[in-house]
Design a protein around this motif. Sequence first.
Motif, PDB file in Angstrom:
ATOM      1  N   ALA A 286       1.000  -1.229  -0.121  1.00  0.00           N
ATOM      2  CA  ALA A 286       0.045   0.095  -0.136  1.00  0.00           C
ATOM      3  C   ALA A 286       0.960   1.166   0.069  1.00  0.00           C
ATOM      4  CB  ALA A 286      -0.909   0.075   0.986  1.00  0.00           C
ATOM      5  N   LEU A 287       1.941   1.154   0.840  1.00  0.00           N
ATOM      6  CA  LEU A 287       2.801   2.293   0.916  1.00  0.00           C
ATOM      7  C   LEU A 287       3.490   2.691  -0.515  1.00  0.00           C
ATOM      8  CD1 LEU A 287       4.158   4.733   2.533  1.00  0.00           C
ATOM      9  CD2 LEU A 287       5.773   3.093   3.150  1.00  0.00           C
ATOM     10  N   LEU A 288       4.054   1.714  -0.948  1.00  0.00           N
ATOM     11  CA  LEU A 288       4.741   1.793  -2.277  1.00  0.00           C
ATOM     12  C   LEU A 288       3.796   2.152  -3.293  1.00  0.00           C
ATOM     13  CD1 LEU A 288       7.212  -1.344  -2.032  1.00  0.00           C
ATOM     14  CD2 LEU A 288       7.851   1.258  -1.850  1.00  0.00           C
ATOM     15  N   LEU A 289       2.603   1.551  -3.312  1.00  0.00           N
ATOM     16  CA  LEU A 289       1.626   2.017  -4.344  1.00  0.00           C
ATOM     17  C   LEU A 289       1.254   3.408  -4.326  1.00  0.00           C
ATOM     18  CD1 LEU A 289      -0.490   1.240  -6.443  1.00  0.00           C
ATOM     19  CD2 LEU A 289      -2.007   0.886  -4.620  1.00  0.00           C
ATOM     20  N   VAL A 290       0.958   3.855  -2.963  1.00  0.00           N
ATOM     21  CA  VAL A 290       0.681   5.317  -2.768  1.00  0.00           C
ATOM     22  C   VAL A 290       1.928   6.390  -3.363  1.00  0.00           C
ATOM     23  CG1 VAL A 290       0.148   7.206  -0.939  1.00  0.00           C
ATOM     24  CG2 VAL A 290      -1.106   5.248  -1.048  1.00  0.00           C
ATOM     25  N   SER A 291       2.969   5.830  -2.952  1.00  0.00           N
ATOM     26  CA  SER A 291       4.296   6.653  -3.264  1.00  0.00           C
ATOM     27  C   SER A 291       4.516   6.682  -4.744  1.00  0.00           C
ATOM     28  CB  SER A 291       5.459   5.950  -2.585  1.00  0.00           C
ATOM     29  OG  SER A 291       5.409   5.922  -1.204  1.00  0.00           O
ATOM     30  N   GLU A 292       4.469   5.566  -5.367  1.00  0.00           N
ATOM     31  CA  GLU A 292       4.290   5.462  -6.744  1.00  0.00           C
ATOM     32  C   GLU A 292       3.431   6.243  -7.566  1.00  0.00           C
ATOM     33  OE1 GLU A 292       5.732   4.754 -10.587  1.00  0.00           O
ATOM     34  OE2 GLU A 292       6.652   4.318  -8.824  1.00  0.00           O
ATOM     35  N   LEU A 293       2.064   6.123  -7.162  1.00  0.00           N
ATOM     36  CA  LEU A 293       1.023   6.834  -7.791  1.00  0.00           C
ATOM     37  C   LEU A 293       1.177   8.426  -7.571  1.00  0.00           C
ATOM     38  CD1 LEU A 293      -2.094   4.690  -7.047  1.00  0.00           C
ATOM     39  CD2 LEU A 293      -0.902   5.009  -9.146  1.00  0.00           C
ATOM     40  N   THR A 294       1.288   8.884  -6.357  1.00  0.00           N
ATOM     41  CA  THR A 294       1.527  10.319  -6.134  1.00  0.00           C
ATOM     42  C   THR A 294       2.783  10.942  -6.561  1.00  0.00           C
ATOM     43  OG1 THR A 294       2.682   9.742  -4.116  1.00  0.00           O
ATOM     44  CG2 THR A 294       0.196  10.133  -3.953  1.00  0.00           C
ATOM     45  N   ASP A 295       3.851  10.260  -7.068  1.00  0.00           N
ATOM     46  CA  ASP A 295       4.985  10.470  -7.673  1.00  0.00           C
ATOM     47  C   ASP A 295       4.890  10.764  -9.383  1.00  0.00           C
ATOM     48  OD1 ASP A 295       7.503  11.397  -7.614  1.00  0.00           O
ATOM     49  OD2 ASP A 295       8.249   9.166  -8.349  1.00  0.00           O
ATOM     50  N   THR A 299      -0.788  16.274  -9.028  1.00  0.00           N
ATOM     51  CA  THR A 299      -2.218  16.797  -8.821  1.00  0.00           C
ATOM     52  C   THR A 299      -2.204  18.202  -8.076  1.00  0.00           C
ATOM     53  OG1 THR A 299      -2.290  15.441  -6.922  1.00  0.00           O
ATOM     54  CG2 THR A 299      -3.257  14.493  -8.879  1.00  0.00           C
ATOM     55  N   GLU A 300      -3.161  18.877  -8.332  1.00  0.00           N
ATOM     56  CA  GLU A 300      -3.203  20.067  -7.299  1.00  0.00           C
ATOM     57  C   GLU A 300      -3.369  19.773  -5.785  1.00  0.00           C
ATOM     58  OE1 GLU A 300      -2.688  23.041  -8.417  1.00  0.00           O
ATOM     59  OE2 GLU A 300      -2.312  22.203 -10.508  1.00  0.00           O
ATOM     60  N   PRO A 301      -2.827  20.654  -5.021  1.00  0.00           N
ATOM     61  CA  PRO A 301      -2.895  20.506  -3.665  1.00  0.00           C
ATOM     62  C   PRO A 301      -4.506  20.218  -3.012  1.00  0.00           C
ATOM     63  CG  PRO A 301      -1.329  21.877  -3.797  1.00  0.00           C
ATOM     64  CD  PRO A 301      -1.945  21.727  -5.241  1.00  0.00           C
ATOM     65  N   GLY A 302      -5.070  19.376  -2.416  1.00  0.00           N
ATOM     66  CA  GLY A 302      -6.315  19.210  -2.138  1.00  0.00           C
ATOM     67  C   GLY A 302      -7.085  18.334  -3.079  1.00  0.00           C
ATOM     68  N   LEU A 351      -7.426   6.848   3.127  1.00  0.00           N
ATOM     69  CA  LEU A 351      -6.415   7.570   1.928  1.00  0.00           C
ATOM     70  C   LEU A 351      -7.021   7.103   0.698  1.00  0.00           C
ATOM     71  CD1 LEU A 351      -2.994   6.315   3.534  1.00  0.00           C
ATOM     72  CD2 LEU A 351      -4.004   8.452   3.632  1.00  0.00           C
ATOM     73  N   ALA A 352      -8.132   6.356   0.616  1.00  0.00           N
ATOM     74  CA  ALA A 352      -8.686   6.143  -0.792  1.00  0.00           C
ATOM     75  C   ALA A 352     -10.009   5.353  -0.437  1.00  0.00           C
ATOM     76  CB  ALA A 352      -7.615   5.014  -1.375  1.00  0.00           C
ATOM     77  N   ARG A 353     -10.656   5.234  -1.562  1.00  0.00           N
ATOM     78  CA  ARG A 353     -12.067   4.742  -1.474  1.00  0.00           C
ATOM     79  C   ARG A 353     -12.405   4.116  -3.024  1.00  0.00           C
ATOM     80  NH1 ARG A 353     -13.063  10.060  -1.618  1.00  0.00           N
ATOM     81  NH2 ARG A 353     -14.519  10.801  -3.380  1.00  0.00           N
ATOM     82  N   PRO A 354     -12.895   2.778  -2.770  1.00  0.00           N
ATOM     83  CA  PRO A 354     -13.183   2.406  -4.041  1.00  0.00           C
ATOM     84  C   PRO A 354     -13.962   3.316  -4.993  1.00  0.00           C
ATOM     85  CG  PRO A 354     -13.652   0.678  -2.339  1.00  0.00           C
ATOM     86  CD  PRO A 354     -13.323   1.960  -1.710  1.00  0.00           C
ATOM     87  N   PHE A 355     -13.732   3.161  -6.240  1.00  0.00           N
ATOM     88  CA  PHE A 355     -14.505   4.167  -7.183  1.00  0.00           C
ATOM     89  C   PHE A 355     -14.728   3.439  -8.816  1.00  0.00           C
ATOM     90  CE2 PHE A 355     -14.414   7.725  -9.874  1.00  0.00           C
ATOM     91  CZ  PHE A 355     -15.671   8.491  -9.311  1.00  0.00           C
ATOM     92  N   ALA A 365      -3.123  11.291   0.859  1.00  0.00           N
ATOM     93  CA  ALA A 365      -2.103  10.398   0.342  1.00  0.00           C
ATOM     94  C   ALA A 365      -0.999  11.050   0.002  1.00  0.00           C
ATOM     95  CB  ALA A 365      -2.867   9.364  -0.593  1.00  0.00           C
ATOM     96  N   ALA A 366      -0.931  12.113  -0.140  1.00  0.00           N
ATOM     97  CA  ALA A 366       0.330  12.901  -0.965  1.00  0.00           C
ATOM     98  C   ALA A 366       1.356  12.952   0.265  1.00  0.00           C
ATOM     99  CB  ALA A 366      -0.012  14.177  -1.492  1.00  0.00           C
ATOM    100  N   ARG A 367       0.851  12.898   1.536  1.00  0.00           N
ATOM    101  CA  ARG A 367       1.952  12.753   2.558  1.00  0.00           C
ATOM    102  C   ARG A 367       2.972  11.900   2.307  1.00  0.00           C
ATOM    103  NH1 ARG A 367       0.604  14.732   7.925  1.00  0.00           N
ATOM    104  NH2 ARG A 367      -1.232  16.065   7.782  1.00  0.00           N
ATOM    105  N   TYR A 368       2.416  10.851   2.023  1.00  0.00           N
ATOM    106  CA  TYR A 368       3.375   9.541   1.659  1.00  0.00           C
ATOM    107  C   TYR A 368       4.167   9.498  -0.004  1.00  0.00           C
ATOM    108  CZ  TYR A 368       0.742   7.846   5.382  1.00  0.00           C
ATOM    109  OH  TYR A 368       0.300   7.736   6.579  1.00  0.00           O
TER     110      TYR A 368
END
Length: 378
Positions: A286-295, A299-302, A351-355, A365-368
Motif C-alpha cells: 500500500a505504501l509503495l503503491l501510494v508513493s508510486e502513484l503520487t509521484d 495533482t493540485e493540492p487538495g 487514504l482511498a475509496r473504491p471508485f 495520500a500525498a503525505r506519503y
Amino acid sequence: MTTSTGTVAQDTTGRRHAARVLLQQPILTAAQDPETFELVRRHATSLKSMFADRLGYTLVVDTSFVRLTKAPIEGSAPSRPLRRGNGDEFGATAYMYLALVCAALLAPGTEDRVLVSNLVDRIRVDAEEHGIELGDTLSERRHLVSALHTLQEWGVLGESDGDGGHEADVPGEVTLTVDRALLPHLLSGPLHKAAGPAAVLSSPVPEPPTRRLYRRLVENPFVARADLDADALDVLVRDRAELTRLLDEDFGLVLEVRTEGALAYDPDGELTDVPFPGAGTLEQAALLLVSELTDRYETEPGDDLHVDTGTLDAVLGELAATHARTWRRDYVRDVPLLRRDVTSLLARLGLARPFEDGLMLAAPAARYRPTAAERSAT
C-alpha cells in the motif's frame, strides 16, 4: 500550591491515559490488566461524562470489568471487522459461531465454569433448534476456535487452573471460566428489542453537529471537507480552537486542518487500530503503491486522484515482481487479490475509496509522496 498543581496534572495525565486505552481496548477486565482497570475506576465519573457528552459513548464500570460501548458507525465509514489470529477478517461463519457461543454461555443453567465439549454440544443443539446447519469440517472448527479465542481476548472466557474441585474438572478436557456479568454488555443493547439489523447500526436520535464532528475526528484518520454537512463544517471553522484544546485534553491528539479537510493525529503514533506504514506485505504494498502513484501523477493540492484498475494492476504487478522473495506468495501470484486487499486497507486508513473502475486516492495520500532524496536512493 505546587502540590495541588502537581496533583491536578497527574489527574489529567491519568485520565487521558485511561481514555486512550479505552479507545483501543473497549473491554477491560481486572484480571487481565489490574493497573489500568483501577486507573479507569479512579476516573470513572469524569470519563463517563466525557465519553457521553463529547462522543455519545456509554461507559460501564463494574467491579470486575469496564465496557466502553461506542456509537454506531456511519454508513460511509470503513468497516472494522474482527480478525483471526493470522490477521484474516471474520466472515459470516465466524460471526455466526461467535453469536452461538455467546448464546450458549447465556443460557439458563450455564455455570461459571464449563467444559469445552459441553459448550460445543450446547451450540449444536441451539443451532439445530434454529435451523442452522453446522458442519464438522476443519474450516468450521477453526471458526469456532476463533470465536473462543476472541472471547478469551475480551476477558469473557479464561482457562481454569483446574484446582477448584468442580465437577467440570475432567482429565483431558479443557475447562473454561465464564465472566457472565460481562457477557450481556458485548452488544450495545438487547437484539430482541431492535426493529431489524439497520436499527442496531443506527443512532436512535439525531445528534448535535459538534458531537458528530468530534467523534469523526477521534475515530477516523482523515475527515474530508466534502464529507461534512454544513452544520459540521460550520463547527470546524467556528470552534477550531476549542476542538484543538479538547482533543489534546481528552486524548492527546493534535488537530490539523487543511484545504482538503481535517485530521486529529497522535504524535506518539500509538492510538490506532491500523498501524501505517507497517512491516507486513499489505502495508508495504500500500505504501509503495501510494508513493508510486503520487509521484507519477501531478495533482493540485487538495485534489483526489482517480486510478483505473488496469493502472493499479500494472503498478502492483511490478512491485510484486520486485519484492517476490519477501512478500506473501499468494499476493505475488494473484495481483487482483493484492489489489483488492490493498484497496481495502487504504479505505480503512481514509487514504482511498473504491471508485467505479479502480479507486479514488484521497488528497492526504500525498503525505506519503517520496522525497527527492528517497527517490534518488531507490
